[in-house]
Design an enzyme around this catalytic site. Sequence first.
Site, PDB file in Angstrom:
ATOM      1  N   ASP A  32      -9.378  33.121 -22.555  1.00 28.57           N
ATOM      2  CA  ASP A  32     -10.405  32.074 -22.503  1.00 28.57           C
ATOM      3  C   ASP A  32     -10.399  31.442 -21.114  1.00 28.57           C
ATOM      4  O   ASP A  32      -9.329  31.155 -20.563  1.00 28.57           O
ATOM      5  CB  ASP A  32     -10.108  31.019 -23.574  1.00 28.57           C
ATOM      6  CG  ASP A  32     -11.273  30.089 -23.837  1.00 28.57           C
ATOM      7  OD1 ASP A  32     -11.728  29.424 -22.879  1.00 28.57           O
ATOM      8  OD2 ASP A  32     -11.713  30.006 -24.986  1.00 28.57           O
ATOM      9  N   ASN A  88     -15.068  28.872 -35.540  1.00 29.76           N
ATOM     10  CA  ASN A  88     -16.064  27.824 -35.811  1.00 29.76           C
ATOM     11  C   ASN A  88     -17.427  28.436 -36.126  1.00 29.76           C
ATOM     12  O   ASN A  88     -17.799  29.443 -35.533  1.00 29.76           O
ATOM     13  CB  ASN A  88     -16.201  26.911 -34.587  1.00 29.76           C
ATOM     14  CG  ASN A  88     -14.885  26.276 -34.195  1.00 29.76           C
ATOM     15  OD1 ASN A  88     -14.120  25.837 -35.041  1.00 29.76           O
ATOM     16  ND2 ASN A  88     -14.614  26.227 -32.897  1.00 29.76           N
ATOM     17  N   GLN A  95     -19.020  25.210 -32.930  1.00 26.58           N
ATOM     18  CA  GLN A  95     -19.411  26.473 -32.296  1.00 26.58           C
ATOM     19  C   GLN A  95     -20.345  26.161 -31.131  1.00 26.58           C
ATOM     20  O   GLN A  95     -21.343  25.463 -31.296  1.00 26.58           O
ATOM     21  CB  GLN A  95     -20.107  27.391 -33.305  1.00 26.58           C
ATOM     22  CG  GLN A  95     -20.413  28.765 -32.750  1.00 26.58           C
ATOM     23  CD  GLN A  95     -21.055  29.697 -33.777  1.00 26.58           C
ATOM     24  OE1 GLN A  95     -21.496  29.276 -34.845  1.00 26.58           O
ATOM     25  NE2 GLN A  95     -21.115  30.975 -33.434  1.00 26.58           N
ATOM     26  N   HIS A 101     -16.803  34.731 -32.916  1.00 23.30           N
ATOM     27  CA  HIS A 101     -15.576  34.944 -32.155  1.00 23.30           C
ATOM     28  C   HIS A 101     -14.449  34.155 -32.792  1.00 23.30           C
ATOM     29  O   HIS A 101     -14.677  33.212 -33.538  1.00 23.30           O
ATOM     30  CB  HIS A 101     -15.745  34.573 -30.678  1.00 23.30           C
ATOM     31  CG  HIS A 101     -16.153  33.163 -30.434  1.00 23.30           C
ATOM     32  ND1 HIS A 101     -17.442  32.700 -30.660  1.00 23.30           N
ATOM     33  CD2 HIS A 101     -15.455  32.089 -29.975  1.00 23.30           C
ATOM     34  CE1 HIS A 101     -17.517  31.422 -30.342  1.00 23.30           C
ATOM     35  NE2 HIS A 101     -16.325  31.022 -29.936  1.00 23.30           N
ATOM     36  N   HIS A 103     -10.758  32.217 -31.919  1.00 25.93           N
ATOM     37  CA  HIS A 103      -9.848  31.677 -30.910  1.00 25.93           C
ATOM     38  C   HIS A 103      -8.419  31.959 -31.337  1.00 25.93           C
ATOM     39  O   HIS A 103      -8.033  31.653 -32.467  1.00 25.93           O
ATOM     40  CB  HIS A 103     -10.021  30.158 -30.779  1.00 25.93           C
ATOM     41  CG  HIS A 103     -11.320  29.746 -30.199  1.00 25.93           C
ATOM     42  ND1 HIS A 103     -11.473  29.463 -28.861  1.00 25.93           N
ATOM     43  CD2 HIS A 103     -12.541  29.562 -30.773  1.00 25.93           C
ATOM     44  CE1 HIS A 103     -12.729  29.112 -28.641  1.00 25.93           C
ATOM     45  NE2 HIS A 103     -13.402  29.168 -29.783  1.00 25.93           N
TER      46      HIS A 103
END
Length: 136
Positions: A32, A88, A95, A101, A103
């Site tokens: 990230d 999320n 989100q 996706h 995390h």
Amino acid sequence: MRKDDCIFCKIANGEIPSKTIYEDEEFRVILDLGPATKGHALILPKEHFQNIYEIPQETAAKAMILAKKMATLITEKLHADGFNIVQNNNEVAGQTVFHFHMHLIPRYEGDGQNINWIPGEPTQEELEKIKDEITK
């Protein structure tokens, strides 16, 4: 299927450079760019699904299997003390990029992050009513 204007589609399919730590035919896992902690990564499907409501069950299952594999690897390599897996859905839930996706957030003693909530205190009657709403 990919979405032409989706940044995560472009990253997942190698059109935009990333710090890739894993890749296969269906997924790319990247570090990230705004990490919560050291080693914070994202699992990105190469196909476009806006959120958990759109992703096929089989792909969602594979994402969770990959999350376990990557959490184990990241924990081992970076000596994390714990781990959060966060996913999320929709703006109200946090989100910000509308491509499914996950995390992967390694946790370290004293890392200053707080991924918690304030527990509610529903009555047994309220819980029963909610259970009925969901199961009927």
